[in-house]
Design an enzyme around this catalytic site. Structure first.
Site, short mmCIF file in Angstrom:
data_model
loop_
_atom_site.label_atom_id
_atom_site.label_comp_id
_atom_site.label_asym_id
_atom_site.label_seq_id
_atom_site.Cartn_x
_atom_site.Cartn_y
_atom_site.Cartn_z
CD GLU A 439 72.87 129.58 56.89
OE1 GLU A 439 72.51 129.20 58.01
OE2 GLU A 439 72.08 129.71 55.94
C1 LIG Z 1 76.70 121.71 63.64
C2 LIG Z 1 75.66 121.89 62.59
C3 LIG Z 1 74.70 122.87 62.72
C4 LIG Z 1 73.71 123.03 61.76
N1 LIG Z 1 72.71 123.96 61.95
C5 LIG Z 1 71.63 123.93 61.11
C6 LIG Z 1 70.47 124.72 61.41
O1 LIG Z 1 70.44 125.49 62.38
N2 LIG Z 1 69.40 124.60 60.60
C7 LIG Z 1 69.39 123.77 59.52
O2 LIG Z 1 68.37 123.70 58.84
N3 LIG Z 1 70.48 123.03 59.20
C8 LIG Z 1 71.58 123.08 59.98
N4 LIG Z 1 72.68 122.31 59.69
C9 LIG Z 1 72.68 121.50 58.48
C10 LIG Z 1 73.64 122.00 57.42
O3 LIG Z 1 73.19 123.21 56.89
C11 LIG Z 1 73.81 120.87 56.38
O4 LIG Z 1 74.58 119.86 57.00
C12 LIG Z 1 74.46 121.36 55.12
O5 LIG Z 1 73.62 122.27 54.44
C13 LIG Z 1 74.80 120.21 54.15
O6 LIG Z 1 73.77 119.30 54.03
P1 LIG Z 1 74.10 117.74 54.24
O7 LIG Z 1 74.80 117.60 55.53
O8 LIG Z 1 72.85 116.97 54.09
O9 LIG Z 1 75.11 117.38 53.09
P2 LIG Z 1 74.73 116.97 51.57
O10 LIG Z 1 73.72 117.90 51.04
O11 LIG Z 1 74.44 115.52 51.54
O12 LIG Z 1 76.11 117.26 50.83
C14 LIG Z 1 77.21 116.36 50.86
C15 LIG Z 1 78.33 116.91 49.97
O13 LIG Z 1 77.87 116.99 48.62
C16 LIG Z 1 77.96 118.31 48.11
N5 LIG Z 1 76.79 118.61 47.29
C17 LIG Z 1 75.50 118.30 47.54
N6 LIG Z 1 74.71 118.77 46.57
C18 LIG Z 1 75.49 119.40 45.67
C19 LIG Z 1 75.27 120.12 44.46
N7 LIG Z 1 74.04 120.30 43.96
N8 LIG Z 1 76.32 120.66 43.83
C20 LIG Z 1 77.56 120.52 44.32
N9 LIG Z 1 77.84 119.85 45.46
C21 LIG Z 1 76.83 119.30 46.14
C22 LIG Z 1 78.04 119.21 49.34
O14 LIG Z 1 78.75 120.41 49.07
C23 LIG Z 1 78.77 118.32 50.34
O15 LIG Z 1 80.16 118.43 50.16
C24 LIG Z 1 73.71 122.19 60.62
C25 LIG Z 1 74.70 121.21 60.48
C26 LIG Z 1 75.65 121.04 61.44
C27 LIG Z 1 76.66 119.93 61.28
#
Ligand SMILES: Cc1cc2nc3c(=O)[nH]c(=O)nc-3n(C[C@H](O)[C@H](O)[C@H](O)COP(=O)(O)OP(=O)(O)OC[C@H]3O[C@@H](n4cnc5c(N)ncnc54)[C@H](O)[C@@H]3O)c2cc1C
Length: 587
Positions: A439
């Site tokens: 989220e």
């Molecule tokens: C169990 C689970 C349930 C989920 N449920 C849903 C769902 O129902 N629907 C859905 O759409 N998604 C869902 N997600 C996805 C979740 O919302 C994403 O994993 C999350 O938003 C982070 O995206 P990412 O994993 O690609 O990490 P990334 O975006 O690759 O981020 C990696 C790291 O870099 C940091 N980072 C990235 N960009 C920036 C920035 N601009 N400024 C500062 N820091 C940054 C982040 O804070 C993080 O620490 C779920 C994930 C999990 C694991």
């Protein structure tokens, strides 16, 4: 085995004494149907469902997990019956639009229940939590026809909802989304693409699943501006609302993960799936934010709820377990209860102070959300809306960071037994960890607060909120007036430093964002703790709460003011160090 008792006395104290919520409810036409007696009865019944139906399935749901067989996701044993009890009890429609079968209850009541359900079983409650957000989204942005067709079965719990944003190459950065939506002659769209990590993307709890999908139309602009929002059902509906043919959307796999194992996290494949535009083309992200903001507070409540569950179990253990002697005691026992040890008391009080402070914060944010909808004047609504927007990322990130911290402390109270599966505390740690990530990660929440909602608007909302808090405490000879005013002053200085530092330094806001979010969170908890103690002592003097309740509030507040609030000064110092220490290093 984990047990859970709904914190009803504390919730009633917040709603009826601290915030005097029934006065607000009675003052607005939309919520005038709710009075104290009814709210109390709803909380009692919700607490019973949480502790007697949800909680007993928490550890078994974790051990069993979800399984995918032949395109069907099976939730753990007992989840279907518990979900049925939840749906039949009308809990899905609690906050719903009365024009479509909802009960129109204010958010301030709903957050109390959300905390209970998340506490009792986060893996199970995630299914309805996503559906509730989907309902809010549809009610705000759907056409009348869409609302007429889809809202009632969602409110009845026959259908559930999902949010489909994330793709393998697009997580925090939604501008990279690639899922395509091609217009069809009948006015619908054909969606193709793959979404990952979709909570409740497939399961066996409901007849149908309604996916809300962000996708790009063929001639859409690049970036966020090109995103549109679509409603894509698992099963298409006939004109009369009965279930029809299967749509082109299917689960590809489910993830094996650290916690919330009862919640199915799915890869969803859209293959020319039929969908309908919700709102305007190109304004999908704005519409989706309605659901995201709803879920951000909700996920904050997940962190808070699990921390409360962990605390209750750690406290019970500490009362029972006998190890070592009271350093100043003269007892005849071979060993005393863990509660005599100052370090164990520190751990328990940290949890109690953060949990009760967080509960008050959640209630305050919810009150702002209610005022933004039902406030008497446009000025009141506008201000409350801005405060709610400012406070939501704090609720999400501060609650969930404190949630993990408190679950680890609770686990620590049990010593080696906390590490074992049978006591359930290690599950709390595993389950709550995700709340910091999904989220919008807590880093993204901090950026939203520090950059978008503070630096870019020259600190206007932060200063306005601070002025409101000061005005509400002015003239009161409250306890800890000096400590709270010092915290206010630190917030004022930190906000000025952030606004000034961000001018001409592109890295400043990002480098100090987490410091700022933590600082604002602590300051607000300090203000709320002061207010809770003043209210509790007044209510005790007038016989509405017990003297014991008021005394416990004062003791916990003393701990908060002496041991936790001073961290505000440290955060101000680290914030003022700016971006240089972060950006100068090379990896
Ligand atoms: C169990 C689970 C349930 C989920 N449920 C849903 C769902 O129902 N629907 C859905 O759409 N998604 C869902 N997600 C996805 C979740 O919302 C994403 O994993 C999350 O938003 C982070 O995206 P990412 O994993 O690609 O990490 P990334 O975006 O690759 O981020 C990696 C790291 O870099 C940091 N980072 C990235 N960009 C920036 C920035 N601009 N400024 C500062 N820091 C940054 C982040 O804070 C993080 O620490 C779920 C994930 C999990 C694991």
């Amino acid at each position: 085995m984990l047990f859970y008792n709904a914190p009803e006395e504390d919730l009633q104290f917040l709603l009826f004494e601290v915030f005097r919520a029934p006065e607000h409810w009675q003052g607005a036409e939309e919520t005038a149907h709710l009075d104290q007696a009814l709210a109390q009865a709803i909380m009692t019944e919700g607490g019973r469902l949480a502790s007697e139906v949800f909680c007993p399935l928490m550890q078994s749901g974790d051990a069993e997990g979800c399984r995918l067989e032949g395109g069907v996701v099976h939730t753990p044993s007992g989840f279907r019956a518990a979900y049925q009890a939840f749906a039949e009890g009308g809990w899905m429609s609690l906050a719903g639009d009365p024009n479509f079968g909802g009960q129109g209850m204010p958010k301030q009541l709903c957050v109390a229940l959300e905390e209970m359900f998340f506490a009792a079983n986060a893996g199970l409650y995630l299914y309805p939590a996503l559906s509730a957000g989907a309902c809010v989204l549809l009610a705000a942005h759907g056409s009348e026809a869409q609302k007429g067709l889809w809202l009632s079965p969602l409110y009845e719990g026959r259908f559930s909802g999902t949010m489909c944003l994330t793709e393998p190459h697009a997580g925090s950065d939604l501008s990279l989304l690639r899922t395509r939506a091609v217009p069809q002659p009948d006015g619908a769209y054909a969606l193709s693409g793959s979404k990952i990590f979709i909570t409740g993307g497939e399961h066996d709890l409901t007849e149908n699943i309604v996916h809300f999908v962000l996708a790009r139309t063929p001639d859409a602009a690049p970036g966020n501006r090109g995103l549109s929002l679509f409603l894509v059902p698992k099963i298409l509906l006939e004109a009369d609302g009965t279930l029809g043919a299967r749509n082109g959307v299917a689960v590809g796999s489910i993830e094996h993960k650290m916690g919330i194992k009862g919640s199915a996290t799915c890869v969803m494949n859209f293959d020319d799936a039929k969908g309908w535009l919700v709102g305007e083309e190109g304004r999908g992200l704005q519409a989706m934010f309605t659901m995201m903001n709803y879920e951000r507070l909700s996920i904050g409540l997940q962190g808070l709820g699990t921390a409360e569950l962990a605390y209750q179990n750690a406290l019970a253990y500490a009362r029972d377990r006998r190890q070592g002697r009271d350093p100043a005691g003269m007892s005849d026992a071979d060993a005393d209860s863990l509660l005599v040890h100052p370090d164990v008391r520190r751990m328990l009080l940290t949890q109690k102070a953060f949990n009760e402070g967080g509960r008050a914060f959640a209630s305050y944010v919810a009150m702002m959300l209610d005022q933004a909808r039902y406030g008497a004047t446009p000025e009141v609504r506008d201000r409350a809306g801005r405060f709610a927007a400012f406070l939501t990322p704090i609720a999400k990130a501060f609650f969930t960071d404190r949630g993990l911290e408190c679950c680890v402390l609770a686990q620590q109270v049990l010593g080696g037994h906390g590490y074992l599966a049978e006591w359930g505390l290690e599950q709390c740690v595993r389950d709550t960890r995700i709340a910091q990530i999904y989220e919008g990660t807590n880093g993204i929440q901090a950026m939203d607060l520090a950059d978008r909602k503070t630096a870019r608007e020259q600190g206007r909302t932060a200063r306005e909120l601070l002025a409101t808090l000061r005005a509400e405490t002015a003239g009161e000879e409250g306890p800890w007036a000096k400590e709270v005013e010092a915290a206010f002053a630190a917030l004022e200085a930190a906000t000025a430093a952030l606004v000034q530092g961000a001018e001409g330094d592109a890295y400043f806001a990002g480098a100090v964002a987490t410091d700022y979010l933590e600082l604002v969170g602590l300051v607000l908890y300090g203000w709320l703790w002061q207010r809770m103690v003043q209210t509790a002592e007044r209510a005790a003097a007038e016989g509405r709460v017990t003297p014991v309740f008021a005394a416990k509030k004062r003791a916990t507040a003393s701990f908060f003011m002496a041991k936790l609030l001073p961290k505000v000064q440290l955060l101000k110092t680290t914030l003022e160090a700016g971006s240089e220490p972060v950006m100068a290093a090379s990896f």
